[in-house]
Write a protein that holds these residues in place. Sequence first.
Motif, PDB file in Angstrom:
ATOM      1  N   VAL A 128      33.996  16.140 -36.216  1.00 39.61           N
ATOM      2  CA  VAL A 128      34.020  16.797 -34.912  1.00 39.61           C
ATOM      3  C   VAL A 128      35.355  16.527 -34.228  1.00 39.61           C
ATOM      4  CG1 VAL A 128      33.034  16.734 -32.583  1.00 39.61           C
ATOM      5  CG2 VAL A 128      31.520  16.787 -34.570  1.00 39.61           C
ATOM      6  N   ASN A 129      35.850  15.305 -34.363  1.00 40.76           N
ATOM      7  CA  ASN A 129      37.090  14.907 -33.708  1.00 40.76           C
ATOM      8  C   ASN A 129      38.280  15.738 -34.191  1.00 40.76           C
ATOM      9  OD1 ASN A 129      35.329  12.525 -34.814  1.00 40.76           O
ATOM     10  ND2 ASN A 129      35.870  11.956 -32.724  1.00 40.76           N
ATOM     11  N   THR A 130      38.375  15.915 -35.513  1.00 38.93           N
ATOM     12  CA  THR A 130      39.463  16.715 -36.079  1.00 38.93           C
ATOM     13  C   THR A 130      39.345  18.169 -35.640  1.00 38.93           C
ATOM     14  OG1 THR A 130      39.696  15.268 -38.002  1.00 38.93           O
ATOM     15  CG2 THR A 130      40.526  17.527 -38.232  1.00 38.93           C
ATOM     16  N   ALA A 131      38.124  18.683 -35.633  1.00 36.09           N
ATOM     17  CA  ALA A 131      37.900  20.075 -35.222  1.00 36.09           C
ATOM     18  C   ALA A 131      38.391  20.302 -33.796  1.00 36.09           C
ATOM     19  CB  ALA A 131      36.426  20.432 -35.343  1.00 36.09           C
ATOM     20  N   ILE A 132      38.038  19.384 -32.890  1.00 37.54           N
ATOM     21  CA  ILE A 132      38.450  19.532 -31.492  1.00 37.54           C
ATOM     22  C   ILE A 132      39.966  19.410 -31.363  1.00 37.54           C
ATOM     23  CG2 ILE A 132      38.365  18.427 -29.221  1.00 37.54           C
ATOM     24  CD1 ILE A 132      35.413  17.805 -29.775  1.00 37.54           C
ATOM     25  N   GLU A 191      40.144  21.347 -22.515  1.00 40.09           N
ATOM     26  CA  GLU A 191      39.644  19.968 -22.582  1.00 40.09           C
ATOM     27  C   GLU A 191      38.339  19.779 -21.820  1.00 40.09           C
ATOM     28  OE1 GLU A 191      42.695  17.338 -21.240  1.00 40.09           O
ATOM     29  OE2 GLU A 191      43.603  17.179 -23.242  1.00 40.09           O
ATOM     30  N   ASP A 192      38.145  20.572 -20.761  1.00 37.66           N
ATOM     31  CA  ASP A 192      36.949  20.411 -19.926  1.00 37.66           C
ATOM     32  C   ASP A 192      35.787  21.301 -20.348  1.00 37.66           C
ATOM     33  OD1 ASP A 192      38.237  18.533 -18.315  1.00 37.66           O
ATOM     34  OD2 ASP A 192      39.102  20.074 -17.025  1.00 37.66           O
ATOM     35  N   THR A 193      35.943  22.026 -21.446  1.00 35.90           N
ATOM     36  CA  THR A 193      34.872  22.909 -21.927  1.00 35.90           C
ATOM     37  C   THR A 193      33.724  22.078 -22.509  1.00 35.90           C
ATOM     38  OG1 THR A 193      36.428  24.693 -22.415  1.00 35.90           O
ATOM     39  CG2 THR A 193      34.295  24.769 -23.537  1.00 35.90           C
ATOM     40  N   MET A 194      32.509  22.414 -22.110  1.00 35.30           N
ATOM     41  CA  MET A 194      31.334  21.687 -22.604  1.00 35.30           C
ATOM     42  C   MET A 194      31.044  22.040 -24.055  1.00 35.30           C
ATOM     43  SD  MET A 194      28.916  19.523 -22.181  1.00 35.30           S
ATOM     44  CE  MET A 194      29.293  19.187 -20.457  1.00 35.30           C
ATOM     45  N   CYS A 195      30.794  21.014 -24.855  1.00 32.64           N
ATOM     46  CA  CYS A 195      30.481  21.183 -26.281  1.00 32.64           C
ATOM     47  C   CYS A 195      29.363  20.232 -26.676  1.00 32.64           C
ATOM     48  CB  CYS A 195      31.710  20.888 -27.150  1.00 32.64           C
ATOM     49  SG  CYS A 195      33.106  21.989 -26.907  1.00 32.64           S
ATOM     50  N   VAL A 196      28.842  20.447 -27.869  1.00 33.71           N
ATOM     51  CA  VAL A 196      27.874  19.519 -28.458  1.00 33.71           C
ATOM     52  C   VAL A 196      28.334  19.214 -29.875  1.00 33.71           C
ATOM     53  CG1 VAL A 196      25.464  19.044 -29.002  1.00 33.71           C
ATOM     54  CG2 VAL A 196      26.026  20.616 -27.125  1.00 33.71           C
ATOM     55  N   GLY A 197      28.459  17.931 -30.176  1.00 34.80           N
ATOM     56  CA  GLY A 197      28.820  17.511 -31.529  1.00 34.80           C
ATOM     57  C   GLY A 197      27.593  17.004 -32.263  1.00 34.80           C
ATOM     58  N   PHE A 198      27.503  17.355 -33.543  1.00 43.06           N
ATOM     59  CA  PHE A 198      26.352  16.960 -34.368  1.00 43.06           C
ATOM     60  C   PHE A 198      26.846  16.247 -35.624  1.00 43.06           C
ATOM     61  CE2 PHE A 198      25.511  20.892 -32.174  1.00 43.06           C
ATOM     62  CZ  PHE A 198      24.211  20.805 -31.692  1.00 43.06           C
ATOM     63  N   GLN A 200      20.640  10.921 -37.510  1.00 44.90           N
ATOM     64  CA  GLN A 200      21.432  12.011 -36.942  1.00 44.90           C
ATOM     65  C   GLN A 200      22.005  11.590 -35.592  1.00 44.90           C
ATOM     66  OE1 GLN A 200      18.885  15.423 -36.397  1.00 44.90           O
ATOM     67  NE2 GLN A 200      18.032  14.674 -34.488  1.00 44.90           N
ATOM     68  N   LYS A 201      23.152  12.164 -35.253  1.00 46.14           N
ATOM     69  CA  LYS A 201      23.796  11.858 -33.972  1.00 46.14           C
ATOM     70  C   LYS A 201      24.125  13.169 -33.276  1.00 46.14           C
ATOM     71  CE  LYS A 201      27.213   8.847 -31.839  1.00 46.14           C
ATOM     72  NZ  LYS A 201      28.073   7.657 -32.052  1.00 46.14           N
ATOM     73  N   CYS A 246      29.067  19.101 -37.312  1.00 43.99           N
ATOM     74  CA  CYS A 246      29.062  20.470 -36.809  1.00 43.99           C
ATOM     75  C   CYS A 246      29.387  20.413 -35.325  1.00 43.99           C
ATOM     76  CB  CYS A 246      27.689  21.111 -37.047  1.00 43.99           C
ATOM     77  SG  CYS A 246      27.532  22.808 -36.451  1.00 43.99           S
ATOM     78  N   LEU A 247      29.926  21.509 -34.790  1.00 41.70           N
ATOM     79  CA  LEU A 247      30.302  21.556 -33.371  1.00 41.70           C
ATOM     80  C   LEU A 247      29.815  22.861 -32.754  1.00 41.70           C
ATOM     81  CD1 LEU A 247      32.066  20.337 -30.995  1.00 41.70           C
ATOM     82  CD2 LEU A 247      33.926  21.767 -31.881  1.00 41.70           C
ATOM     83  N   VAL A 248      29.302  22.771 -31.536  1.00 41.13           N
ATOM     84  CA  VAL A 248      28.941  23.968 -30.782  1.00 41.13           C
ATOM     85  C   VAL A 248      29.722  23.967 -29.473  1.00 41.13           C
ATOM     86  CG1 VAL A 248      27.119  25.108 -29.456  1.00 41.13           C
ATOM     87  CG2 VAL A 248      26.644  24.281 -31.765  1.00 41.13           C
ATOM     88  N   ILE A 249      30.382  25.092 -29.194  1.00 43.01           N
ATOM     89  CA  ILE A 249      31.077  25.282 -27.931  1.00 43.01           C
ATOM     90  C   ILE A 249      30.140  26.061 -27.011  1.00 43.01           C
ATOM     91  CG2 ILE A 249      33.108  26.270 -26.801  1.00 43.01           C
ATOM     92  CD1 ILE A 249      34.551  26.088 -29.508  1.00 43.01           C
TER      93      ILE A 249
END
Length: 224
Positions: free
Chosen positions: A146-150, A167-174, A182-183, A203-206
């Motif tokens: 997730v870190n690399t993706a962002i 930077e302030d856009t809300m996301c969810v990392g999985f 799971q995290k 996985c990442l959701v924006i």
Amino acid sequence: MEKLYGKPVILADRETVEEKADEILSAAADSDVAFLVVGDSFGATTHTDLVVRAKKLGIDVKVVHNASVMNAVGVCGLQLYHYGETVSIPFFTDTWRPDSFYEKIQKNRGLGLHTRCLLDIRVKEPTLESLCRGKKQYEPPRYMSVNTAIEQLLEVEQNRGENAYGEDTMCVGFARLGSEDQKIVAGTMKQLESVDFGAPLHCLVIAGKTHPVEEEMLDFYRTV
């Protein structure tokens, strides 16, 4: 599985499926062949192609549907019918930094829709040098975090400067969805960039525009 069914199990990587499909279909012409995949049965074009070729040969095809990250991300509370087009985020290299996903994210967010980002998995990828020599050697397996993706997403936004997200856009990392460990973490891109999500797969959701009920669910996973 071999012990349970009393039959050999062949580990079929992408190379096997793409280059030896004829062998799979030939065996299926006069016997039962089970083709097991990770995730959705039709999540890859290669799998659809295999079904098309089988049907053209008159081979009966039965599908047993599987769990998939495509719908498992619903656990965070962002409603599945509020998602736009899914995008893939590939690993950048020194000479290849594609950003075709940017317009899709921009379009989704313009419509208030969430964006599911599938992160790159590089397994059994031949090195460029070995391809030039004509004898394949493979890179070590790599799984995007997730870190690399962002980090890459923010680099593209900085270069494009069209405010599709920031930077302030809300996301969810999985991480490791469906497993006991799971995290799931919700937060801004800046916040998630420093979160340790641990082992793959990630996985990442924006997030797009959120409903109050979605916000209530996200509260259980927020970083602060």
